[in-house]
Motif scaffolding. Structure first.
Motif, short mmCIF file in Angstrom:
data_model
loop_
_atom_site.label_atom_id
_atom_site.label_comp_id
_atom_site.label_asym_id
_atom_site.label_seq_id
_atom_site.Cartn_x
_atom_site.Cartn_y
_atom_site.Cartn_z
N ILE A 1 -5.96 8.98 2.20
CA ILE A 1 -5.36 8.98 0.86
C ILE A 1 -6.01 10.07 0.02
N ILE B 1 0.53 4.16 -2.72
CA ILE B 1 0.19 5.55 -2.41
C ILE B 1 1.21 6.48 -3.05
N LEU B 2 2.48 6.16 -2.86
CA LEU B 2 3.56 7.02 -3.34
C LEU B 2 3.63 7.03 -4.87
N GLU C 1 -7.93 5.06 6.35
CA GLU C 1 -6.87 5.20 5.35
C GLU C 1 -7.39 5.72 4.02
N ILE D 1 0.41 7.75 6.89
CA ILE D 1 -0.18 6.44 6.56
C ILE D 1 0.95 5.43 6.36
N MET D 2 1.92 5.82 5.53
CA MET D 2 3.02 4.89 5.20
C MET D 2 3.83 4.49 6.43
N ASP E 1 -4.48 13.53 -1.51
CA ASP E 1 -4.52 13.79 -2.96
C ASP E 1 -5.11 15.16 -3.24
N LYS F 1 11.75 4.89 2.53
CA LYS F 1 11.03 3.64 2.80
C LYS F 1 11.89 2.43 2.41
N GLU G 1 0.81 -1.22 0.00
CA GLU G 1 0.00 0.00 0.00
C GLU G 1 0.84 1.26 0.00
N SER G 2 1.93 1.25 0.79
CA SER G 2 2.77 2.44 0.86
C SER G 2 3.31 2.80 -0.52
N GLN H 1 11.16 10.20 -0.42
CA GLN H 1 10.32 9.34 0.43
C GLN H 1 10.47 7.87 0.03
N HIS I 1 0.06 11.70 3.87
CA HIS I 1 0.41 10.42 3.23
C HIS I 1 1.57 9.72 3.93
N CYS J 1 8.96 13.04 -3.56
CA CYS J 1 8.44 11.66 -3.67
C CYS J 1 9.60 10.67 -3.80
#
Lengths: 327, 327
Positions: B109, A109-110, B105, B86-87, B113, B153, A105-106, B149, B83, B146
């Motif tokens: 999201i 989303i990204l 969630e 959430i992640m 957005d 992750k 999901e992460s 990020q 966002h 982005c």
């Protein structure tokens, strides 16, 4: 559709694909760009960007100058599919695992976020005096799409939804993006304000007809063409245009029966035939076909302001294809 | 900071808040706009939009004309927090439940957005001949955020990360948004290309220093000021600048000890003091302070191209505040 037109459309589809991939061709971070490329290479009809190109050509523009704007539209469409699939917990799309099912999901989303930002990047790079107006309209209509999605999710938790609320929702969720494509083709193609207005009307009506027909085909479509079970919306308890129309126009007893089917698990073929019987009783099937035909008539009327060109011819054919589609 | 400057900044903060709320003031669908308003009213320092206003003023522009661009920056920052939370599965932000914890969630999201799209809508409405260039730069830098990020992750799942990879990641995730703010202030304020370049440099270096200092303060900050436990990054096993520096510069035996602490659950105060001991042994604490100071020196040098104005004075003071901050 004429063979020559069909060939032209196929070439355009490939150009849109190539243009999208050219923009998102970074190799690193692979954890971001791989799912993004996966999302944009899932195939699909490319109806939205094609509408942009056709309206551009209809006002005398060279489609070659509009491929970036068309790619931006498809990037937004792909963004919305990636995020909608997370929200709807869908694990399959066009026969492949969805992005969040394939990764997580992460990442989905990204990847969706980044596709959306690329859409703005691509559109803002268009060498046109109308680029900033295009970006403004783009943002306004995508906000509409988000609002439509919010209503759609909210309706899932409600027992009753008025048909007026439903048509407002699909006007936002589906209609606004169609309207945007058509309007951008005219705006960037330097058409007149009146052509812009009519292109928008064409898109809104086409999007509306398209969505209501999706609801209709789920019940009366031919299973082998649809590629999914007939009545799948019904099995999921979805409040489609048809269900809402029947609930608004049926007797209390008929509504009670319909609610029972909506809440029942594991509907079989016989149940679905019974629901179709109820929808015939309320005049829903007939009324739905009329609503679709009316919208397509309005879309056709909107084309009258455009000169008679091959592009206008194809835009007219698109309406026929939608009217006749079986799946 | 001088009292008069502090007052001016407070007034600006309120104006940014008001401007954001004025743009997202729709009542329907409440399921979308309520979480959006919740996300933008969580307080915060507003450092990013303030930098935009200060650089605008530094090149002689009336900040009044830049509040929309500043609001767009803060909307993007808020989108990324919604966002990211959430992640990262974070349930608290600035002392309140995060959006996905307060709603769910799907809503988080969608609200994120929509905040992102509003940012583009607001920025594209700025009445400036440079609006389209601003949108382009905006999109490019948010793509950088982005990417940052995505690296962040991806690093979570890796056992070793080179310090060069880490600094590249924070340059993207934090530096690019800071650079964007500073550059947009000059671009929309009609500064020179050289001023634009130096503003960007200031932002990149400030963002970098800010992030590395976050890593440092987590270990040596005073608990009562920080408002969270000292060593919380360490307890979560996060690979911060300090950890990566020590792993790259420590003996194999020291690295072994450090890994043991990273993988250990429930670190207590004594463990954390031992880690600080290890980081002192490798020269990490000293080197980290030097890296922060060097970045701030580069940021200070970037200010030299600007005329001596009160705004430049405040931008200089910001660097001192960052250098001296305890939490």
């Amino acid at each position: 559709m004429k063979e020559a037109n069909r060939l032209k459309i196929d070439v355009w589809r490939e150009s849109i694909d190539r243009r999208m991939l050219a923009w998102i061709d970074s190799q690193e971070p692979a954890s971001l760009y791989e799912p993004m490329r996966y999302a944009v290479t899932a195939g699909g009809k490319k109806l939205r960007p094609l509408l942009l190109l056709l309206f551009g050509e209809a006002v005398g523009s060279d489609p070659e100058t509009l491929f970036d704007a068309a790619a931006a539209i498809e990037l937004v469409h792909d963004f919305s599919l990636v995020h909608d699939d997370i929200m709807d917990h869908d694990s399959l799309r066009r026969g492949r695992p969805t992005v969040h099912a394939q990764w997580d999901e992460s990442i989905a989303i990204l990847a969706g976020d980044c596709l959306l930002v690329y859409a703005f990047r691509v559109l803002s790079s268009v060498p046109s005096p109308h680029a900033i107006a295009a970006v403004q309209r783009f943002a306004e209509d995508i906000i509409g799409v988000c609002e439509g999605q919010a209503y759609d999710k909210a309706f899932e938790n409600r027992d009753s939804v008025a048909i007026k609320e439903y048509t407002n929702m699909i006007g936002l969720k589906t209609g606004r993006l169609f309207a945007l494509c058509c309007e951008l083709g005219v705006l960037l193609g330097q058409g007149t304000p009146e052509e812009q207005k009519q292109a928008r009307q064409y898109g809104l009506q086409l999007g509306f007809a398209f969505q209501v027909q999706d609801d209709l085909l789920d019940l009366v479509g031919k299973q082998e063409i649809l590629g999914k079970d007939v009545g799948s919306d019904l099995k999921e308890g979805k409040k489609t245009f048809l269900i809402l129309h029947a609930l608004e126009n049926g007797t209390p007893e008929l509504c009670r029966q319909l609610y029972a089917f909506l809440h029942q698990k594991n509907l079989d073929e016989r149940d679905i035939q019974q629901v179709i019987g109820l929808l015939t009783e309320t005049g829903t099937l007939q009324q739905t076909k009329k609503v679709i035909a009316d919208a397509l008539t309005k879309a056709r009327a909107a084309l009258e302001v455009f000169r008679l060109t091959p592009a206008r011819g194809i835009l007219s054919e698109v309406l026929e294809l939608v009217e006749e589609r079986q799946a």
